[in-house]
Scaffold this motif. Structure first.
Motif, PDB file in Angstrom:
ATOM      1  N   VAL A  79     -64.878 -72.750   2.686  1.00 16.50           N
ATOM      2  CA  VAL A  79     -66.074 -72.550   3.237  1.00 16.50           C
ATOM      3  C   VAL A  79     -66.417 -71.113   2.851  1.00 16.50           C
ATOM      4  N   TYR A  80     -67.810 -70.660   2.595  1.00 15.46           N
ATOM      5  CA  TYR A  80     -68.267 -69.452   2.112  1.00 15.46           C
ATOM      6  C   TYR A  80     -69.305 -69.192   3.268  1.00 15.46           C
ATOM      7  N   LEU A  81     -69.499 -67.773   3.175  1.00 11.51           N
ATOM      8  CA  LEU A  81     -70.675 -67.048   3.810  1.00 11.51           C
ATOM      9  C   LEU A  81     -71.152 -66.084   3.057  1.00 11.51           C
ATOM     10  N   GLN A  82     -72.306 -66.291   2.607  1.00 15.70           N
ATOM     11  CA  GLN A  82     -73.071 -65.337   1.940  1.00 15.70           C
ATOM     12  C   GLN A  82     -74.071 -64.557   2.735  1.00 15.70           C
ATOM     13  N   MET A  83     -73.835 -63.138   2.661  1.00 18.47           N
ATOM     14  CA  MET A  83     -74.440 -62.478   3.638  1.00 18.47           C
ATOM     15  C   MET A  83     -75.367 -61.332   3.042  1.00 18.47           C
ATOM     16  N   ASN A  84     -76.494 -61.361   3.230  1.00 18.47           N
ATOM     17  CA  ASN A  84     -77.646 -60.496   2.425  1.00 18.47           C
ATOM     18  C   ASN A  84     -78.235 -59.638   3.603  1.00 18.47           C
ATOM     19  N   SER A  85     -78.730 -58.406   2.994  1.00 15.01           N
ATOM     20  CA  SER A  85     -79.632 -57.468   3.650  1.00 15.01           C
ATOM     21  C   SER A  85     -78.833 -56.985   4.977  1.00 15.01           C
ATOM     22  N   LEU A  86     -77.593 -56.985   4.777  1.00 15.93           N
ATOM     23  CA  LEU A  86     -76.740 -56.454   5.689  1.00 15.93           C
ATOM     24  C   LEU A  86     -77.119 -55.204   6.524  1.00 15.93           C
ATOM     25  N   LYS A  87     -76.780 -55.159   7.682  1.00 17.72           N
ATOM     26  CA  LYS A  87     -77.103 -54.044   8.749  1.00 17.72           C
ATOM     27  C   LYS A  87     -75.902 -53.624   9.393  1.00 17.72           C
ATOM     28  N   SER A  88     -75.716 -52.506   9.837  1.00 15.92           N
ATOM     29  CA  SER A  88     -74.623 -51.814  10.685  1.00 15.92           C
ATOM     30  C   SER A  88     -74.046 -52.640  11.623  1.00 15.92           C
ATOM     31  N   GLU A  89     -75.201 -53.287  12.216  1.00 15.82           N
ATOM     32  CA  GLU A  89     -74.931 -54.130  13.568  1.00 15.82           C
ATOM     33  C   GLU A  89     -73.953 -55.515  13.184  1.00 15.82           C
ATOM     34  N   ASP A  90     -73.942 -55.580  11.923  1.00 21.10           N
ATOM     35  CA  ASP A  90     -73.198 -56.648  11.375  1.00 21.10           C
ATOM     36  C   ASP A  90     -71.600 -56.412  11.139  1.00 21.10           C
ATOM     37  N   THR A  91     -71.184 -55.132  11.432  1.00 20.33           N
ATOM     38  CA  THR A  91     -70.145 -54.775  11.171  1.00 20.33           C
ATOM     39  C   THR A  91     -69.332 -55.433  12.284  1.00 20.33           C
ATOM     40  N   ALA A  92     -68.108 -56.112  11.976  1.00 25.09           N
ATOM     41  CA  ALA A  92     -67.397 -56.875  12.869  1.00 25.09           C
ATOM     42  C   ALA A  92     -66.255 -57.485  11.931  1.00 25.09           C
ATOM     43  N   VAL A  93     -65.359 -58.360  12.787  1.00 26.95           N
ATOM     44  CA  VAL A  93     -64.362 -59.021  12.127  1.00 26.95           C
ATOM     45  C   VAL A  93     -64.876 -60.558  12.283  1.00 26.95           C
ATOM     46  N   TYR A  94     -64.797 -61.117  10.896  1.00 29.83           N
ATOM     47  CA  TYR A  94     -65.239 -62.412  10.750  1.00 29.83           C
ATOM     48  C   TYR A  94     -64.453 -63.629  10.928  1.00 29.83           C
ATOM     49  N   TYR A  95     -64.616 -64.504  11.891  1.00 28.75           N
ATOM     50  CA  TYR A  95     -63.502 -65.563  11.584  1.00 28.75           C
ATOM     51  C   TYR A  95     -63.852 -66.800  11.276  1.00 28.75           C
ATOM     52  N   CYS A  96     -63.483 -67.739  10.407  1.00 27.96           N
ATOM     53  CA  CYS A  96     -63.809 -68.966  10.238  1.00 27.96           C
ATOM     54  C   CYS A  96     -62.883 -69.892  11.418  1.00 27.96           C
ATOM     55  N   ALA A  97     -63.398 -71.107  11.682  1.00 25.92           N
ATOM     56  CA  ALA A  97     -63.243 -72.255  12.485  1.00 25.92           C
ATOM     57  C   ALA A  97     -63.395 -73.494  12.105  1.00 25.92           C
ATOM     58  N   ALA A  98     -62.625 -74.254  12.406  1.00 25.07           N
ATOM     59  CA  ALA A  98     -62.718 -75.782  12.362  1.00 25.07           C
ATOM     60  C   ALA A  98     -63.038 -76.607  13.367  1.00 25.07           C
ATOM     61  N   ASP A  99     -63.893 -77.653  13.506  1.00 23.55           N
ATOM     62  CA  ASP A  99     -64.163 -78.189  14.578  1.00 23.55           C
ATOM     63  C   ASP A  99     -64.129 -79.874  14.341  1.00 23.55           C
ATOM     64  N   SER A 100     -63.183 -80.490  14.734  1.00 25.89           N
ATOM     65  CA  SER A 100     -63.111 -82.174  14.506  1.00 25.89           C
ATOM     66  C   SER A 100     -64.238 -82.926  14.882  1.00 25.89           C
ATOM     67  N   SER A 101     -64.909 -82.483  15.889  1.00 24.34           N
ATOM     68  CA  SER A 101     -66.232 -83.260  16.138  1.00 24.34           C
ATOM     69  C   SER A 101     -67.083 -83.551  15.193  1.00 24.34           C
ATOM     70  N   PHE A 102     -68.034 -84.407  15.086  1.00 30.02           N
ATOM     71  CA  PHE A 102     -69.382 -84.669  14.400  1.00 30.02           C
ATOM     72  C   PHE A 102     -70.527 -83.863  14.935  1.00 30.02           C
ATOM     73  N   ILE A 103     -70.423 -83.408  15.926  1.00 32.91           N
ATOM     74  CA  ILE A 103     -71.452 -82.448  16.260  1.00 32.91           C
ATOM     75  C   ILE A 103     -71.418 -81.146  16.023  1.00 32.91           C
ATOM     76  N   MET A 104     -72.205 -80.474  15.227  1.00 30.45           N
ATOM     77  CA  MET A 104     -71.855 -79.026  15.118  1.00 30.45           C
ATOM     78  C   MET A 104     -72.219 -78.422  16.413  1.00 30.45           C
ATOM     79  N   SER A 105     -71.560 -77.224  16.403  1.00 31.30           N
ATOM     80  CA  SER A 105     -71.598 -76.594  17.847  1.00 31.30           C
ATOM     81  C   SER A 105     -71.250 -74.925  17.763  1.00 31.30           C
ATOM     82  N   ASP A 106     -72.243 -74.337  18.455  1.00 32.30           N
ATOM     83  CA  ASP A 106     -72.051 -72.806  18.649  1.00 32.30           C
ATOM     84  C   ASP A 106     -71.186 -72.333  19.720  1.00 32.30           C
ATOM     85  N   ASN A 107     -70.251 -73.178  20.311  1.00 32.37           N
ATOM     86  CA  ASN A 107     -69.363 -72.981  21.203  1.00 32.37           C
ATOM     87  C   ASN A 107     -67.984 -72.650  20.814  1.00 32.37           C
TER      88      ASN A 107
END
Length: 124
Positions: A79-107
């Motif tokens: 899985v990829y994350l293309q990030m454009n127009s980056l801002k200083s507030e985007d500074t962070a550690v970025y984590y990918c995660a896998a969800d076995s449910s069929f419903i996408m979640s932001d939790n």
């Protein structure tokens, strides 16, 4: 053994672009929704974006909408994350995660597996 390995992080100037990747192994990648989260120093982990198992559907946080694009290649278990127009507030550690449910979640509690993270630093 389940593994999610992020790569591609680094230092970029404000306004620049960066693509980070997450290579998965040890589980049925094509059957999982995938998400990206980030955590800045002193802040809670926050949702960035998620993509359905097929790649057909995506969902973005307000901060990511219009600047970031999530995609996946099920043949490569990546899985990829293309990030454009980056801002200083985007500074962070970025984590990918896998969800076995069929419903996408932001939790984050809905996600079964997590990578170790990759640092993205945006200089202003």
């Amino acid at each position: 053994q389940v593994q999610l390995v992020e790569s591609g992080g680094g230092l970029v100037q404000a306004g620049g672009s960066l693509r980070i990747s997450c290579a998965a192994s040890g589980f049925a990648f094509g059957a999982y929704a995938m998400g990206w989260f980030r955590q800045a120093p002193g802040k809670e982990r926050e949702f960035v974006t998620t993509i359905s198992w097929s790649g057909t559907n995506t969902y973005y946080s307000d901060s990511a909408k219009g600047r970031f694009t999530i995609s996946r290649d099920n043949a490569k278990n990546t899985v990829y994350l293309q990030m454009n127009s980056l801002k200083s507030e985007d500074t962070a550690v970025y984590y990918c995660a896998a969800d076995s449910s069929f419903i996408m979640s932001d939790n984050p509690s809905r996600y079964n597996y997590w990578g170790q993270g990759t640092q993205v630093t945006v200089s202003s």
